[in-house]
Design a protein around this motif. Sequence first.
Motif, PDB file in Angstrom:
ATOM      1  N   ALA A 111       3.306 -15.301  35.116  1.00  0.00           N
ATOM      2  CA  ALA A 111       4.648 -14.635  35.756  1.00  0.00           C
ATOM      3  C   ALA A 111       6.397 -14.995  35.126  1.00  0.00           C
ATOM      4  CB  ALA A 111       5.181 -15.822  37.713  1.00  0.00           C
ATOM      5  N   ILE A 115       8.849 -12.102  34.855  1.00  0.00           N
ATOM      6  CA  ILE A 115      10.172 -12.442  35.740  1.00  0.00           C
ATOM      7  C   ILE A 115      10.684 -11.932  34.333  1.00  0.00           C
ATOM      8  CG2 ILE A 115      11.576 -13.325  36.431  1.00  0.00           C
ATOM      9  CD1 ILE A 115       9.748 -14.830  37.487  1.00  0.00           C
ATOM     10  N   VAL A 133       9.576 -10.720  41.359  1.00  0.00           N
ATOM     11  CA  VAL A 133       8.485 -10.796  42.600  1.00  0.00           C
ATOM     12  C   VAL A 133       6.906 -10.165  43.136  1.00  0.00           C
ATOM     13  CG1 VAL A 133       8.848 -12.044  44.620  1.00  0.00           C
ATOM     14  CG2 VAL A 133      10.554 -11.943  43.443  1.00  0.00           C
ATOM     15  N   ASN A 136       4.018  -9.375  40.502  1.00  0.00           N
ATOM     16  CA  ASN A 136       3.263 -11.095  40.132  1.00  0.00           C
ATOM     17  C   ASN A 136       2.417 -11.152  41.813  1.00  0.00           C
ATOM     18  OD1 ASN A 136       4.147 -12.905  38.266  1.00  0.00           O
ATOM     19  ND2 ASN A 136       5.878 -11.603  38.501  1.00  0.00           N
ATOM     20  N   LYS A 137       2.783 -10.736  42.515  1.00  0.00           N
ATOM     21  CA  LYS A 137       2.100 -10.288  43.947  1.00  0.00           C
ATOM     22  C   LYS A 137       1.039  -9.480  44.242  1.00  0.00           C
ATOM     23  CE  LYS A 137       0.031 -12.067  47.768  1.00  0.00           C
ATOM     24  NZ  LYS A 137      -0.762 -12.210  48.167  1.00  0.00           N
ATOM     25  N   LEU A 193       2.367 -18.502  47.216  1.00  0.00           N
ATOM     26  CA  LEU A 193       2.996 -17.755  45.441  1.00  0.00           C
ATOM     27  C   LEU A 193       4.094 -17.086  45.590  1.00  0.00           C
ATOM     28  CD1 LEU A 193       1.675 -17.010  42.930  1.00  0.00           C
ATOM     29  CD2 LEU A 193       0.984 -14.726  43.492  1.00  0.00           C
ATOM     30  N   LYS A 196       7.610 -19.323  45.651  1.00  0.00           N
ATOM     31  CA  LYS A 196       7.684 -20.329  44.445  1.00  0.00           C
ATOM     32  C   LYS A 196       8.250 -19.543  43.518  1.00  0.00           C
ATOM     33  CE  LYS A 196       3.272 -22.919  45.114  1.00  0.00           C
ATOM     34  NZ  LYS A 196       3.366 -22.565  46.696  1.00  0.00           N
ATOM     35  N   ILE A 197       8.495 -18.168  43.284  1.00  0.00           N
ATOM     36  CA  ILE A 197       8.611 -17.024  42.340  1.00  0.00           C
ATOM     37  C   ILE A 197       9.372 -16.370  42.653  1.00  0.00           C
ATOM     38  CG2 ILE A 197       7.818 -14.394  41.090  1.00  0.00           C
ATOM     39  CD1 ILE A 197       4.948 -14.919  41.603  1.00  0.00           C
ATOM     40  N   VAL A 200      12.569 -19.037  41.282  1.00  0.00           N
ATOM     41  CA  VAL A 200      12.271 -18.357  39.747  1.00  0.00           C
ATOM     42  C   VAL A 200      12.853 -18.084  39.268  1.00  0.00           C
ATOM     43  CG1 VAL A 200      10.740 -18.393  37.332  1.00  0.00           C
ATOM     44  CG2 VAL A 200       9.775 -19.797  39.121  1.00  0.00           C
ATOM     45  N   VAL A 201      12.492 -17.008  40.243  1.00  0.00           N
ATOM     46  CA  VAL A 201      13.609 -15.634  39.458  1.00  0.00           C
ATOM     47  C   VAL A 201      14.781 -15.793  40.020  1.00  0.00           C
ATOM     48  CG1 VAL A 201      14.352 -13.318  40.555  1.00  0.00           C
ATOM     49  CG2 VAL A 201      11.610 -13.470  39.895  1.00  0.00           C
TER      50      VAL A 201
END
Length: 257
Positions: A111, A115, A133, A136-137, A193, A196-197, A200-201
């Motif tokens: 991921a 990003i 995001v 990633n999904k 998911l 969480k991402i 981080v982003v």
Amino acid sequence: MPARASVDQPWQSRVAWGIGSLALFLVFWEVMALLVQHRHLPGPGVVFAAMMQEFASGELTFHIGMTLYRVVVAFILAMLIGSAIGIAMGRSARIDRIFDGWLILFLNLPALVIIFLCYVWLGFTEVAAIVAVAVNKIPNVAVTVREGARSLSRDLDEMAHMYRFGWWKTLRHVTLPQLAPFFLAAARTGLSLVWKIVLVVELFGRSNGVGFQLNTYFQLFDVAMILAYALAFCIVIQLIEFCVLQPISARVNRWRR
């Protein structure tokens, strides 16, 4: 009345067990905080006070709102695009053979790489954050929906064709009800998911949101505020689970009873 009580008992039992488990966790947390007696592990009272302070100032509401906005937009994009890809791959062996390798690649691509690339290519913008995001999904949604599309009943399709349902009635009354459990599974795993991402982003490239605040208070070594935002975020997630996802799940699976 006895029949009614027997119906309500499982719900009451789940609530009782949930409250009991939460109370036990808070007691354990308080005991550990007293034993450690260090600023690195503040007690629940200190954390709740910090959370109320942020809520009263409006900071907590604003940052959680920004995070939820990114989650909702990225989640909707990922579900729409991933579902379309999954249905196409599940219904066509040729499309599946062509794109299966790419799907595996994006499933295993870290991921952080996506990003960083989105921020490099699109700049530190809201679009870059949401695209990172969603990308990633999408593979996770595609894989889940593809399995659902592969399991569609040919007998039901033939019945719909024989009774001349047309594409819209076939989609609404035959295809979507069979895919609904797979959509729900993709949504539930996807949300876990996406949460969480998004954090981080926000940590790497946004000036607001829960991830940004967690990074700010991490640099200040303010554990109480870190736990306050984490706890508030968990409460929001639980509310979405119990008030949105579980009722939808019960409605989707009602036909199985």
